[in-house]
Write a protein that holds these residues in place. Structure first.
Motif, PDB file in Angstrom:
ATOM      1  N   LEU A   4      10.700 -16.813 -35.547  1.00 53.27           N
ATOM      2  CA  LEU A   4       9.489 -17.702 -35.183  1.00 53.27           C
ATOM      3  C   LEU A   4      10.353 -19.077 -35.063  1.00 53.27           C
ATOM      4  O   LEU A   4      10.047 -19.900 -34.184  1.00 53.27           O
ATOM      5  CB  LEU A   4       8.508 -17.628 -36.195  1.00 53.27           C
ATOM      6  N   LEU A   5      11.217 -19.408 -36.006  1.00 50.25           N
ATOM      7  CA  LEU A   5      11.849 -20.764 -35.884  1.00 50.25           C
ATOM      8  C   LEU A   5      13.008 -20.569 -34.550  1.00 50.25           C
ATOM      9  O   LEU A   5      12.848 -21.745 -34.165  1.00 50.25           O
ATOM     10  CB  LEU A   5      12.768 -20.853 -37.166  1.00 50.25           C
ATOM     11  N   PHE A   6      13.408 -19.436 -34.428  1.00 47.77           N
ATOM     12  CA  PHE A   6      14.523 -19.398 -33.453  1.00 47.77           C
ATOM     13  C   PHE A   6      13.752 -19.688 -31.886  1.00 47.77           C
ATOM     14  O   PHE A   6      14.135 -20.673 -31.255  1.00 47.77           O
ATOM     15  CB  PHE A   6      15.352 -18.294 -33.300  1.00 47.77           C
ATOM     16  N   GLY A   7      12.607 -18.924 -31.939  1.00 43.59           N
ATOM     17  CA  GLY A   7      11.591 -19.141 -30.629  1.00 43.59           C
ATOM     18  C   GLY A   7      11.209 -20.471 -30.526  1.00 43.59           C
ATOM     19  O   GLY A   7      11.359 -21.123 -29.377  1.00 43.59           O
ATOM     20  N   SER A   8      10.741 -21.212 -31.682  1.00 46.87           N
ATOM     21  CA  SER A   8      10.131 -22.494 -31.662  1.00 46.87           C
ATOM     22  C   SER A   8      11.351 -23.525 -30.976  1.00 46.87           C
ATOM     23  O   SER A   8      11.049 -24.291 -30.039  1.00 46.87           O
ATOM     24  CB  SER A   8       9.953 -23.140 -32.802  1.00 46.87           C
ATOM     25  N   MET A   9      12.463 -23.511 -31.859  1.00 43.40           N
ATOM     26  CA  MET A   9      13.718 -24.109 -31.314  1.00 43.40           C
ATOM     27  C   MET A   9      14.333 -23.899 -29.771  1.00 43.40           C
ATOM     28  O   MET A   9      14.381 -24.875 -28.873  1.00 43.40           O
ATOM     29  CB  MET A   9      14.871 -24.281 -32.108  1.00 43.40           C
ATOM     30  N   PHE A  10      14.127 -22.704 -29.351  1.00 41.31           N
ATOM     31  CA  PHE A  10      14.810 -22.543 -28.142  1.00 41.31           C
ATOM     32  C   PHE A  10      13.688 -22.690 -26.965  1.00 41.31           C
ATOM     33  O   PHE A  10      14.038 -23.287 -26.049  1.00 41.31           O
ATOM     34  CB  PHE A  10      15.072 -20.954 -28.271  1.00 41.31           C
ATOM     35  N   ILE A  23       3.531 -29.707 -24.123  1.00 39.46           N
ATOM     36  CA  ILE A  23       4.091 -28.563 -24.407  1.00 39.46           C
ATOM     37  C   ILE A  23       5.416 -28.699 -25.230  1.00 39.46           C
ATOM     38  O   ILE A  23       5.737 -27.665 -26.401  1.00 39.46           O
ATOM     39  CB  ILE A  23       4.501 -27.610 -23.122  1.00 39.46           C
ATOM     40  N   PHE A  24       6.046 -29.588 -24.986  1.00 38.14           N
ATOM     41  CA  PHE A  24       7.311 -30.051 -25.609  1.00 38.14           C
ATOM     42  C   PHE A  24       7.016 -30.398 -27.185  1.00 38.14           C
ATOM     43  O   PHE A  24       7.556 -29.709 -27.966  1.00 38.14           O
ATOM     44  CB  PHE A  24       7.905 -31.100 -25.078  1.00 38.14           C
ATOM     45  N   GLY A  25       5.831 -31.219 -27.431  1.00 40.78           N
ATOM     46  CA  GLY A  25       5.477 -31.383 -28.780  1.00 40.78           C
ATOM     47  C   GLY A  25       4.778 -30.211 -29.495  1.00 40.78           C
ATOM     48  O   GLY A  25       5.187 -30.027 -30.724  1.00 40.78           O
ATOM     49  N   PHE A  26       4.156 -29.324 -28.774  1.00 36.15           N
ATOM     50  CA  PHE A  26       3.693 -28.189 -29.529  1.00 36.15           C
ATOM     51  C   PHE A  26       4.909 -27.298 -29.868  1.00 36.15           C
ATOM     52  O   PHE A  26       4.799 -27.047 -30.892  1.00 36.15           O
ATOM     53  CB  PHE A  26       2.853 -27.514 -28.506  1.00 36.15           C
ATOM     54  N   PHE A  27       5.751 -26.902 -29.289  1.00 34.31           N
ATOM     55  CA  PHE A  27       6.785 -26.264 -29.476  1.00 34.31           C
ATOM     56  C   PHE A  27       7.953 -26.787 -30.661  1.00 34.31           C
ATOM     57  O   PHE A  27       8.164 -26.014 -31.466  1.00 34.31           O
ATOM     58  CB  PHE A  27       7.737 -25.603 -28.405  1.00 34.31           C
ATOM     59  N   VAL A  28       8.088 -28.185 -30.561  1.00 35.26           N
ATOM     60  CA  VAL A  28       9.115 -28.703 -31.362  1.00 35.26           C
ATOM     61  C   VAL A  28       8.445 -28.656 -32.988  1.00 35.26           C
ATOM     62  O   VAL A  28       9.228 -28.524 -33.919  1.00 35.26           O
ATOM     63  CB  VAL A  28       9.490 -29.964 -30.966  1.00 35.26           C
ATOM     64  N   LEU A  29       7.283 -28.709 -33.082  1.00 39.41           N
ATOM     65  CA  LEU A  29       6.839 -28.797 -34.510  1.00 39.41           C
ATOM     66  C   LEU A  29       5.915 -27.494 -34.759  1.00 39.41           C
ATOM     67  O   LEU A  29       5.496 -27.559 -35.734  1.00 39.41           O
ATOM     68  CB  LEU A  29       5.733 -29.946 -34.477  1.00 39.41           C
ATOM     69  N   SER A  30       6.049 -26.465 -33.903  1.00 38.51           N
ATOM     70  CA  SER A  30       5.389 -25.169 -34.175  1.00 38.51           C
ATOM     71  C   SER A  30       6.031 -24.471 -35.513  1.00 38.51           C
ATOM     72  O   SER A  30       5.275 -23.842 -36.072  1.00 38.51           O
ATOM     73  CB  SER A  30       5.295 -24.448 -33.012  1.00 38.51           C
ATOM     74  N   SER A  31       7.470 -25.040 -35.965  1.00 38.67           N
ATOM     75  CA  SER A  31       8.098 -24.467 -36.913  1.00 38.67           C
ATOM     76  C   SER A  31       8.018 -25.390 -38.256  1.00 38.67           C
ATOM     77  O   SER A  31       8.570 -25.045 -39.238  1.00 38.67           O
ATOM     78  CB  SER A  31       9.528 -24.298 -36.693  1.00 38.67           C
ATOM     79  N   PHE A  32       6.988 -26.493 -38.264  1.00 39.60           N
ATOM     80  CA  PHE A  32       7.039 -27.262 -39.537  1.00 39.60           C
ATOM     81  C   PHE A  32       6.631 -26.577 -40.639  1.00 39.60           C
ATOM     82  O   PHE A  32       7.325 -26.838 -41.893  1.00 39.60           O
ATOM     83  CB  PHE A  32       6.323 -28.533 -39.003  1.00 39.60           C
ATOM     84  N   ALA A  33       5.575 -25.943 -40.696  1.00 33.96           N
ATOM     85  CA  ALA A  33       5.234 -25.322 -42.041  1.00 33.96           C
ATOM     86  C   ALA A  33       6.013 -23.983 -42.122  1.00 33.96           C
ATOM     87  O   ALA A  33       6.317 -23.962 -43.184  1.00 33.96           O
ATOM     88  CB  ALA A  33       3.729 -24.825 -41.878  1.00 33.96           C
ATOM     89  N   VAL A  34       6.463 -23.335 -41.199  1.00 27.88           N
ATOM     90  CA  VAL A  34       7.559 -22.302 -41.357  1.00 27.88           C
ATOM     91  C   VAL A  34       8.620 -22.564 -42.211  1.00 27.88           C
ATOM     92  O   VAL A  34       9.076 -21.671 -43.092  1.00 27.88           O
ATOM     93  CB  VAL A  34       7.695 -21.737 -39.808  1.00 27.88           C
TER      94      VAL A  34
END
Length: 386
Positions: free
Chosen positions: A272-278, A301-312
């Motif tokens: 999930l972290l890899f997918g978020s960053m990639f 979309i940029f904002g959504f993906f770059v922080l989608s790993s914040f809690a993870v």
């Protein structure tokens, strides 16, 4: 397996939102007002933010290690109240030196609050660690997004003395935390009884790679939030519009934080972290190249993906270093954000030499490097069987 305790989680999230409105949200936005009131140089103005970041963010791992040894529930209401008190006093201090003191006081409150509050989210999670951190962290991200909006809402009309109203924000956050203290103490006692069962093997090297990924993510986020308004000014887009676009970027990140945390209870943290960053890379690359409504969509979309790993990353770090919840949350939330602010200074140096468009056109390299570093972190599913 016990599910998350939602009432406590939303109390923690609400207090987190109020705390972050008063620190990472509004303090950078107040720089022009402080500069005018105390006749400061740009360097002195930047020092205000640096002091806030150093005390509230970079020191969080130290505070987290301290509370890991002996959890201190009373820091929850005290921390968020000090955050509001320091910010409120900054509207009345007589000199620049006293301004730095009260900003440091506000930062101290935030630094004390975060590790203990993240432990509270961990204790309230039950078997849904990702969902619990998502609920907690989305409060902080929402606070960062809402903070700058406080200026046009009332601070610009009242001047710095209007900051006294943030004392109510601090009191409200403290009240939310005071209400859950009995539950918190009870859960701490339960955790002590079962501590031996939840300990596992430490993976310090994996944690180092994870911290590096968090730093690169933070540099990307702060680089966009800090330099996008200047980029739009370069293209004759008014500052007011640029600030709205920045808010959309951060608000989309808050949504990504929540959904990414919920997804992490079902799929591997590593991937999930890899997918978020990639997946951040193409939108980071396209954002400065695409104009008009399509450019705004790219930014969201940029904002959504770059922080989608914040809690993870918080939950992931806790599994890489079991039993050190406060230290890990300090590294993931505090040090990552604080060092990200230092990284923004480096990006500013690049902007001075090569221009703001150069920074935004090449910022996609940061999440690309982050996605590659993710490959060196142990898979969270293997940690549970090791």
């Amino acid at each position: 397996m016990m599910g998350p305790q939602k009432r406590q989680l939303w109390s923690l999230s609400g207090s987190h939102m109020l705390n972050d409105i008063m620190t990472a949200g509004i303090v950078p936005a107040l720089m022009p007002l402080y500069k005018e009131a105390f006749d400061l140089t740009y360097t002195q103005s930047g020092t205000i933010v640096l002091i806030s970041y150093l005390v509230s963010s970079v020191m969080q791992p130290v505070f987290g290690l301290w509370t890991d040894r002996t959890p201190r529930p009373w820091l929850l209401p005290l921390g968020v109240f000090l955050t509001g008190l320091g910010l409120a006093l900054s509207g009345f201090v007589p000199s620049y030196e006293w301004l730095l003191v009260v900003i440091a006081l506000s930062g101290l409150g935030s630094g004390l609050f975060h590790p203990e509050a993240s432990r509270g989210a961990h204790l309230a999670a039950g078997g849904a660690k990702g969902t619990a951190q998502a609920i907690f962290q989305v409060g902080g991200n929402a606070g960062q997004a809402l903070g700058p909006l406080m200026l046009p809402l009332f601070v610009l009309s009242t001047g710095l003395p209007g900051l006294i109203w943030f004392l109510l924000f601090g009191a409200a956050g403290a009240w939310l935390m005071w209400r859950i203290l009995p539950w918190y103490r009870e859960r701490l006692n339960e955790e002590r009884r079962t501590l031996k069962e939840v300990r596992g093997k430490n993976r310090p090297l994996g944690l180092v790679f994870l911290v590096l990924v968090v730093l690169l993510r933070s540099w990307t986020q702060i680089g966009i939030a800090g330099f996008l308004p200047f980029y739009y000014l370069h293209h004759q887009i008014p500052l007011e519009i640029g600030e709205i676009y920045t808010f959309l970027f951060l608000a989309a990140g808050a949504v990504g934080t929540f959904l990414g945390g919920k997804m992490s209870d079902r799929i591997s943290h590593k991937w999930l972290l890899f997918g978020s960053m990639f997946l951040t890379v193409p939108f980071a690359w396209l954002t400065p190249l695409v104009e008009g409504p399509a450019g705004v969509v790219m930014l969201i979309i940029f904002g959504f993906f770059v922080l989608s790993s914040f809690a993870v990353t918080v939950v992931y770090g806790q599994r890489l270093l079991p039993g050190k919840v406060g230290l890990v949350s300090g590294l993931m939330i505090g040090f990552g954000v604080g060092a990200g602010g230092i990284g923004a200074t480096f990006l500013g140096w690049i902007a001075d030499r090569y221009g703001v468009p150069f920074v935004l056109e090449w910022i996609f390299l940061l999440p690309l490097l982050g996605s590659l570093l993710t490959l060196f972190i142990p898979d969270s599913r293997k940690l549970e069987t090791a």
